[in-house]
Motif scaffolding. Sequence first.
Motif, PDB file in Angstrom:
ATOM      1  N   ILE A 224      -7.322  13.172 -29.846  1.00 43.48           N
ATOM      2  CA  ILE A 224      -5.755  12.400 -29.503  1.00 43.48           C
ATOM      3  C   ILE A 224      -4.793  13.211 -30.089  1.00 43.48           C
ATOM      4  O   ILE A 224      -3.711  13.686 -29.710  1.00 43.48           O
ATOM      5  N   LEU A 225      -5.003  13.660 -31.487  1.00 42.56           N
ATOM      6  CA  LEU A 225      -4.024  14.426 -32.192  1.00 42.56           C
ATOM      7  C   LEU A 225      -3.812  15.768 -31.885  1.00 42.56           C
ATOM      8  O   LEU A 225      -2.635  16.393 -31.742  1.00 42.56           O
ATOM      9  N   THR A 226      -4.538  16.369 -31.210  1.00 40.27           N
ATOM     10  CA  THR A 226      -4.726  17.755 -30.627  1.00 40.27           C
ATOM     11  C   THR A 226      -3.780  17.569 -29.287  1.00 40.27           C
ATOM     12  O   THR A 226      -3.100  18.628 -28.842  1.00 40.27           O
ATOM     13  N   SER A 227      -4.011  16.574 -28.656  1.00 44.79           N
ATOM     14  CA  SER A 227      -3.192  16.275 -27.339  1.00 44.79           C
ATOM     15  C   SER A 227      -1.858  16.179 -27.709  1.00 44.79           C
ATOM     16  O   SER A 227      -1.035  16.481 -26.751  1.00 44.79           O
ATOM     17  N   PHE A 228      -1.175  15.869 -28.835  1.00 42.06           N
ATOM     18  CA  PHE A 228       0.130  15.752 -29.073  1.00 42.06           C
ATOM     19  C   PHE A 228       0.576  17.167 -29.140  1.00 42.06           C
ATOM     20  O   PHE A 228       1.846  17.311 -28.981  1.00 42.06           O
ATOM     21  N   ILE A 229      -0.129  18.316 -29.503  1.00 39.94           N
ATOM     22  CA  ILE A 229       0.552  19.494 -29.717  1.00 39.94           C
ATOM     23  C   ILE A 229       0.033  20.423 -28.561  1.00 39.94           C
ATOM     24  O   ILE A 229       0.378  21.382 -28.824  1.00 39.94           O
TER      25      ILE A 229
ATOM     26  N   VAL B 191       5.846   7.223 -14.541  1.00 38.20           N
ATOM     27  CA  VAL B 191       4.978   7.270 -13.250  1.00 38.20           C
ATOM     28  C   VAL B 191       3.243   7.165 -13.608  1.00 38.20           C
ATOM     29  O   VAL B 191       2.532   6.629 -12.912  1.00 38.20           O
ATOM     30  N   ILE B 192       3.109   8.097 -14.593  1.00 39.84           N
ATOM     31  CA  ILE B 192       1.723   8.057 -15.034  1.00 39.84           C
ATOM     32  C   ILE B 192       1.185   6.863 -15.847  1.00 39.84           C
ATOM     33  O   ILE B 192       0.277   6.730 -16.137  1.00 39.84           O
ATOM     34  N   LEU B 193       2.030   6.254 -16.365  1.00 41.55           N
ATOM     35  CA  LEU B 193       1.679   5.136 -17.330  1.00 41.55           C
ATOM     36  C   LEU B 193       0.665   4.260 -16.818  1.00 41.55           C
ATOM     37  O   LEU B 193      -0.354   4.072 -17.484  1.00 41.55           O
ATOM     38  N   PRO B 194       0.546   3.634 -15.759  1.00 41.44           N
ATOM     39  CA  PRO B 194      -0.196   2.777 -15.104  1.00 41.44           C
ATOM     40  C   PRO B 194      -1.823   3.381 -15.120  1.00 41.44           C
ATOM     41  O   PRO B 194      -2.737   2.453 -15.509  1.00 41.44           O
ATOM     42  N   TYR B 195      -1.618   4.640 -14.810  1.00 42.78           N
ATOM     43  CA  TYR B 195      -3.002   5.424 -14.756  1.00 42.78           C
ATOM     44  C   TYR B 195      -3.623   5.752 -16.234  1.00 42.78           C
ATOM     45  O   TYR B 195      -4.978   5.444 -16.196  1.00 42.78           O
ATOM     46  N   VAL B 196      -2.790   6.030 -17.184  1.00 39.96           N
ATOM     47  CA  VAL B 196      -3.351   6.450 -18.308  1.00 39.96           C
ATOM     48  C   VAL B 196      -3.663   5.221 -19.212  1.00 39.96           C
ATOM     49  O   VAL B 196      -4.638   5.036 -19.846  1.00 39.96           O
ATOM     50  N   SER B 197      -3.149   3.872 -18.829  1.00 39.70           N
ATOM     51  CA  SER B 197      -3.368   2.545 -19.438  1.00 39.70           C
ATOM     52  C   SER B 197      -4.524   2.162 -18.973  1.00 39.70           C
ATOM     53  O   SER B 197      -5.587   1.903 -19.727  1.00 39.70           O
TER      54      SER B 197
ATOM     55  N   THR C 213      -1.163  20.243 -16.520  1.00 41.68           N
ATOM     56  CA  THR C 213      -1.984  20.547 -17.710  1.00 41.68           C
ATOM     57  C   THR C 213      -1.493  19.479 -18.993  1.00 41.68           C
ATOM     58  O   THR C 213      -2.027  18.947 -19.683  1.00 41.68           O
ATOM     59  N   SER C 214      -0.154  19.583 -18.924  1.00 41.68           N
ATOM     60  CA  SER C 214       0.543  18.600 -19.877  1.00 41.68           C
ATOM     61  C   SER C 214       0.125  17.233 -19.469  1.00 41.68           C
ATOM     62  O   SER C 214      -0.067  16.295 -20.606  1.00 41.68           O
ATOM     63  N   ALA C 215       0.243  16.835 -18.324  1.00 43.75           N
ATOM     64  CA  ALA C 215      -0.215  15.370 -18.022  1.00 43.75           C
ATOM     65  C   ALA C 215      -1.508  15.020 -18.332  1.00 43.75           C
ATOM     66  O   ALA C 215      -1.873  13.794 -18.907  1.00 43.75           O
ATOM     67  N   MET C 216      -2.324  16.015 -17.941  1.00 43.07           N
ATOM     68  CA  MET C 216      -3.747  15.550 -18.273  1.00 43.07           C
ATOM     69  C   MET C 216      -4.155  15.685 -19.823  1.00 43.07           C
ATOM     70  O   MET C 216      -5.161  15.046 -20.271  1.00 43.07           O
ATOM     71  N   ALA C 217      -3.326  16.171 -20.495  1.00 44.96           N
ATOM     72  CA  ALA C 217      -3.415  16.180 -22.100  1.00 44.96           C
ATOM     73  C   ALA C 217      -2.776  14.714 -22.651  1.00 44.96           C
ATOM     74  O   ALA C 217      -3.609  14.371 -23.260  1.00 44.96           O
ATOM     75  N   VAL C 218      -2.200  14.275 -21.755  1.00 47.69           N
ATOM     76  CA  VAL C 218      -1.711  12.788 -22.047  1.00 47.69           C
ATOM     77  C   VAL C 218      -2.870  11.770 -21.768  1.00 47.69           C
ATOM     78  O   VAL C 218      -3.305  10.932 -22.449  1.00 47.69           O
ATOM     79  N   MET C 219      -3.336  12.191 -20.391  1.00 47.47           N
ATOM     80  CA  MET C 219      -4.585  11.450 -20.019  1.00 47.47           C
ATOM     81  C   MET C 219      -5.789  11.595 -21.151  1.00 47.47           C
ATOM     82  O   MET C 219      -6.321  10.512 -21.336  1.00 47.47           O
TER      83      MET C 219
ATOM     84  N   TYR D 197      -9.710   9.398 -25.223  1.00 47.82           N
ATOM     85  CA  TYR D 197     -10.202   9.238 -26.306  1.00 47.82           C
ATOM     86  C   TYR D 197      -9.457   8.452 -27.335  1.00 47.82           C
ATOM     87  O   TYR D 197     -10.425   8.023 -28.204  1.00 47.82           O
ATOM     88  N   LEU D 198      -8.427   7.862 -27.180  1.00 46.79           N
ATOM     89  CA  LEU D 198      -8.081   6.840 -28.176  1.00 46.79           C
ATOM     90  C   LEU D 198      -8.744   5.526 -27.622  1.00 46.79           C
ATOM     91  O   LEU D 198      -9.108   4.959 -28.745  1.00 46.79           O
ATOM     92  N   GLY D 199      -9.006   5.334 -26.269  1.00 46.34           N
ATOM     93  CA  GLY D 199      -9.996   4.403 -26.049  1.00 46.34           C
ATOM     94  C   GLY D 199     -11.179   4.282 -26.820  1.00 46.34           C
ATOM     95  O   GLY D 199     -11.837   3.367 -27.210  1.00 46.34           O
ATOM     96  N   GLN D 200     -11.629   5.705 -26.636  1.00 44.17           N
ATOM     97  CA  GLN D 200     -13.005   5.767 -27.266  1.00 44.17           C
ATOM     98  C   GLN D 200     -13.155   5.615 -28.788  1.00 44.17           C
ATOM     99  O   GLN D 200     -13.997   4.892 -29.465  1.00 44.17           O
ATOM    100  N   PHE D 201     -12.218   5.967 -29.476  1.00 41.98           N
ATOM    101  CA  PHE D 201     -12.082   6.072 -30.876  1.00 41.98           C
ATOM    102  C   PHE D 201     -11.782   4.396 -31.335  1.00 41.98           C
ATOM    103  O   PHE D 201     -12.401   4.092 -32.286  1.00 41.98           O
ATOM    104  N   LEU D 202     -10.861   3.793 -30.825  1.00 43.96           N
ATOM    105  CA  LEU D 202     -10.669   2.245 -30.998  1.00 43.96           C
ATOM    106  C   LEU D 202     -11.791   1.225 -30.608  1.00 43.96           C
ATOM    107  O   LEU D 202     -11.582   0.189 -30.909  1.00 43.96           O
ATOM    108  N   SER D 203     -12.626   1.752 -29.733  1.00 42.60           N
ATOM    109  CA  SER D 203     -13.469   0.677 -29.099  1.00 42.60           C
ATOM    110  C   SER D 203     -14.385   0.323 -30.083  1.00 42.60           C
ATOM    111  O   SER D 203     -14.070  -1.168 -29.780  1.00 42.60           O
ATOM    112  N   PRO D 204     -15.015   0.815 -30.980  1.00 38.41           N
ATOM    113  CA  PRO D 204     -15.801  -0.109 -31.884  1.00 38.41           C
ATOM    114  C   PRO D 204     -14.849  -0.985 -32.871  1.00 38.41           C
ATOM    115  O   PRO D 204     -15.244  -2.058 -33.580  1.00 38.41           O
TER     116      PRO D 204
END
Length: 380
Positions: A53-58, A196-202, A318-324, A329-336
């Motif tokens: 997640i942190l890497t996706s920001f940069i 535009v991409i918010l519903p899909y990433v959510s 590629t930038s949009a896929m970084a957001v995705m 992975y935010l979902g994976q990390f926060l899952s437990p």
Amino acid sequence: MGKLKATILSLSVVTVMAGAAVGPALGVIGQYFSETDPLLIKFIITLPSLCIILTSFIFNAVVKRFSSRKIAMTGMVLYIAGGVGAAFANGIFILLGFRVVLGIGVGLIMPLSTGLLGYYFDRSEQSRLMGYSVAMNNLGGIIATVLSGILAAIRWQYTFATYLLGFVVLALVMLFLPRAELSRKGKALGMDTLRVILPYVSAMFLTMVAFFIVPSSFSMIASGAGLAPTSAVGWIMAIQNFIAFVSGMLMSRIIKKAGKAARFLTSGAMVLGFLGLSFTGSILLTVLGLIGVGFSMGTVVPTLNAQIALRVEKDQITSAMAVMSGMLYLGQFLSPILIGGIQSLLRLQGAQAPYYIAMALSALLCVSFIGIRISDDQKA
């Protein structure tokens, strides 16, 4: 299949192995570090997700300075070092440190594994290739879970030898991936594009929160319930990956046959899958549950990825896929953390409680698809 396609798809093979290679061994590792907080044990799987997640920001800044080939090579070196290095850890925090290195590596690889498909290939091929990408994810999962289960039965440290497979992918990248300077054409995502991409990433975030209960908890739940010996857990978990592999390869056909109902069919399969998993004393229902979850993962994820690729300009993919990737992975990390918090808040007891919560989240995902518009290029 061309060398370029095979090379890009090989990146998808190793990304899912970040967690899958450890999942079957988590119960054994938990026993070795018996005095450690169980949440720290789960972090062995989920901590790489935070780093991704942190890497996706940069990532957008990274592609402005380096070619896709250099990024992929750097990511693979970090992936191998962090993955294999954990085998030599003599403490939980050292082990988690190596998982951080692994996560940074995957954070560099993941956006390229899907973004380069949109960058190099026509939109007419993207939906099919996104399905192949998820199929390759799960092929990696099959390899990793089976090897991990076998190696963990010998000694838990041997599990991390699975990451040596990364050398094969590194060789492919060095030989066949072009030195594309994505930064020359790339540009930052504007607010309009993000909306535009918010519903899909959510939807991707919600999918991962529910799904990641399986790799983070299945091994411990199965071992605790006496469902199968440690050496067999990897084989059982591989069933899910195999089904996701097959459904990913057939995604375009499934969507074409089911039409607009496909999105509800695939998310509904996840609901039924977690229902089956909740019967922790039955190996048959457990297997059926893994089949349901695997089918859903093999179709929902590529559908959402394909929609992102179809809805943004080519030089933003590629930038949009970084957001995705970040939301995935935010979902994976926060899952437990989220599942444990909900379980405590509702005072749910029993090994089945995480599966009940995942069932509810999967139902919410199914409902959320009502408001997600699907492009004519990929009806679902």
